[in-house]
Design a protein around this motif. Structure first.
Motif, PDB file in Angstrom:
ATOM      1  N   ASP A  75       0.825  -1.207   0.000  1.00 53.59           N
ATOM      2  CA  ASP A  75       0.000   0.000   0.000  1.00 53.59           C
ATOM      3  C   ASP A  75       0.857   1.254   0.000  1.00 53.59           C
ATOM      4  N   ILE A 134      -4.870   0.418  -5.814  1.00 50.43           N
ATOM      5  CA  ILE A 134      -5.162   0.126  -4.405  1.00 50.43           C
ATOM      6  C   ILE A 134      -6.553   0.654  -4.060  1.00 50.43           C
ATOM      7  N   ILE A 158      -7.579  -4.374  -1.344  1.00 50.91           N
ATOM      8  CA  ILE A 158      -6.944  -4.570  -0.037  1.00 50.91           C
ATOM      9  C   ILE A 158      -7.641  -5.678   0.748  1.00 50.91           C
TER      10      ILE A 158
END
Length: 322
Positions: A122, A137, A142
Motif C-alpha cells: 500500500d 489500491i 486490499i
C-alpha cells in the motif's frame, strides 16, 4: 517412516518462568492481565473506530483493522492460560488444547507477516507510483489481499501441527514456555521423525517470515530512495510521515525476532528465564503498542479522534447549560 507406537499424553504442564519465586506470582499475573487488557481495549477500539468512522474507510486503515484483529486474537490465545497459571495455580493444558494453541500461535504470526507485506505494498504504490494508486489500491483489492494473508498460512500451519501430532512423546510433559509452541512441544518427542518435523517446520517458517520480509524491505527501501530524491524538505517530511507508522509497526514485529535468531546463530546464549521473557516481549509488545502508533502517528486517525472529542465536549457543555 511414521512411528505407529505413539504415546498420547493426556495433558501438558505450562512451566512459565522457571526461576520466578512464588511470592511474585501475584505481581506477574497482574502485569500480564494489564497487558492483556491493554491489548484488548486498544485493538478493539481501533477496529471499532475505523469500522464506524466513514472518513477512515480507506485501504490503509482497512489494513490497520486486520492488524488489530490479529493482535487481539494473539493476545486472547496466549495470555489467559499463563495468567491462570500465576493467579490460580492452573498450569495444566490438555493435549489437544496445547496443539490448538500452537496452531494459532504460529498461524497468527505467519498471517501477521503477510498482512505487513500488504501494508508495505500500500505504501509502496502510494509513494512510488502515486498516480496509479487510486486504480491499483482500492478497498476491495486490499480486502482480497488481506483475505489471502489470512488464508495462505492455514494449510502450512495444518502441516506443522499434523507432523507434531504424529510424533511419539516419550519425555516429560513440561512446556518450557508461557504458551505452547512447536519447539516446546517437539522437544518432548523422540524418534527419528522428530528431526524431519523440525526441519519441515523451519522451512515453512522461513517461507512465512522471510519471503514477506524480503518484499517489505524492497518496498521500504524503494520508498526511502524516492523520498530522498524529493528536493523540497517539507515535501520529504510529509511523504516520510505517511509511512512512519507502518515502518514502526514492521520494526516492532521483525527486529526483536531477528535479534533473538542472530544471537542464537552466533552462539550467544540466554538463560531460560531471559529467553522466555524475550519471546513474550516480542510476541506481545507489538500487540499492545500498535494501537498507540495508529492513534498518535497517523494524521487521519488523530484528526478523527480530535473531532470526536471536540464534539463530545461541546455536547456535554450544551447539556450542562441547558
Amino acid at each position: 517412516m511414521i512411528n505407529s507406537n505413539i504415546t498420547r499424553m493426556r495433558s501438558f504442564f505450562i512451566l512459565g518462568f522457571p526461576g520466578l519465586s512464588p511470592q511474585y506470582y501475584g505481581l506477574v499475573s497482574a502485569v500480564l492481565l494489564f497487558v492483556y487488557v491493554t491489548i484488548a481495549v486498544g485493538n478493539i477500539f481501533i477496529f471499532t473506530f475505523v469500522t464506524c468512522e466513514k472518513s477512515l474507510q480507506k485501504p490503509t486503515y482497512l489494513v490497520f483493522c486486520h492488524l488489530a484483529l490479529n493482535d487481539l486474537t494473539f493476545g486472547t490465545v496466549t495470555l489467559p492460560k499463563i495468567i491462570a497459571k500465576y493467579w490460580f495455580g492452573d498450569s495444566i493444558i490438555s493435549f489437544y488444547g496445547c496443539f490448538t494453541q500452537m496452531f494459532f500461535v504460529h498461524y497468527l504470526g505467519s498471517a501477521m507477516s503477510f498482512i505487513l507485506s500488504v501494508m508495505a505494498l500500500d505504501r509502496f504504490v502510494a509513494i512510488c507510483v502515486p498516480l496509479r494508486y487510486p486504480a491499483l489500491i482500492t478497498n476491495n483489492i486490499i480486502s482480497v489481499l488481506c483475505g489471502l494473508a489470512w488464508f495462505i498460512p492455514v494449510s502450512l500451519m495444518v502441516t506443522v501441527v499434523f507432523h507434531a501430532l504424529t510424533l511419539p512423546f516419550c519425555k516429560s510433559n513440561i512446556i518450557a514456555q508461557c504458551y505452547c509452541d512447536h519447539i516446546s512441544i517437539t522437544s518432548q518427542a523422540c524418534g527419528d521423525y522428530v528431526k524431519f518435523a523440525q526441519v519441515t517446520t523451519l522451512c515453512i517458517a522461513m517461507i512465512c517470515l522471510l519471503l514477506p520480509l524480503a518484499f517489505i524491505l524492497f518496498s521500504y527501501i524503494s520508498i526511502i530512495v524516492v523520498i530522498m530524491k524529493i528536493s523540497n524538505t517539507a515535501g520529504r517530511k510529509r511523504m516520510l510521515s505517511t509511512c512512519t507508522p507502518q515502518i514502526f509497526i514492521t520494526c516492532l514485529f521483525y527486529l526483536p525476532r531477528c535479534f533473538v535468531y542472530v544471537a542464537n546463530t552466533i552462539g550467544f546464549s540466554f538463560s531460560l528465564d531471559i529467553r522466555i521473557l524475550l519471546i513474550l516481549l516480542y510476541s506481545l509488545l507489538p500487540a499492545a503498542v500498535n494501537p498507540i502508533i495508529y492513534c498518535f502517528k497517523t494524521q487521519d486517525i488523530k484528526q478523527a479522534l480530535m473531532r470526536k472529542l471536540r464534539a463530545t465536549r461541546i455536547g456535554i457543555v450544551v447539556k450542562i447549560f441547558t
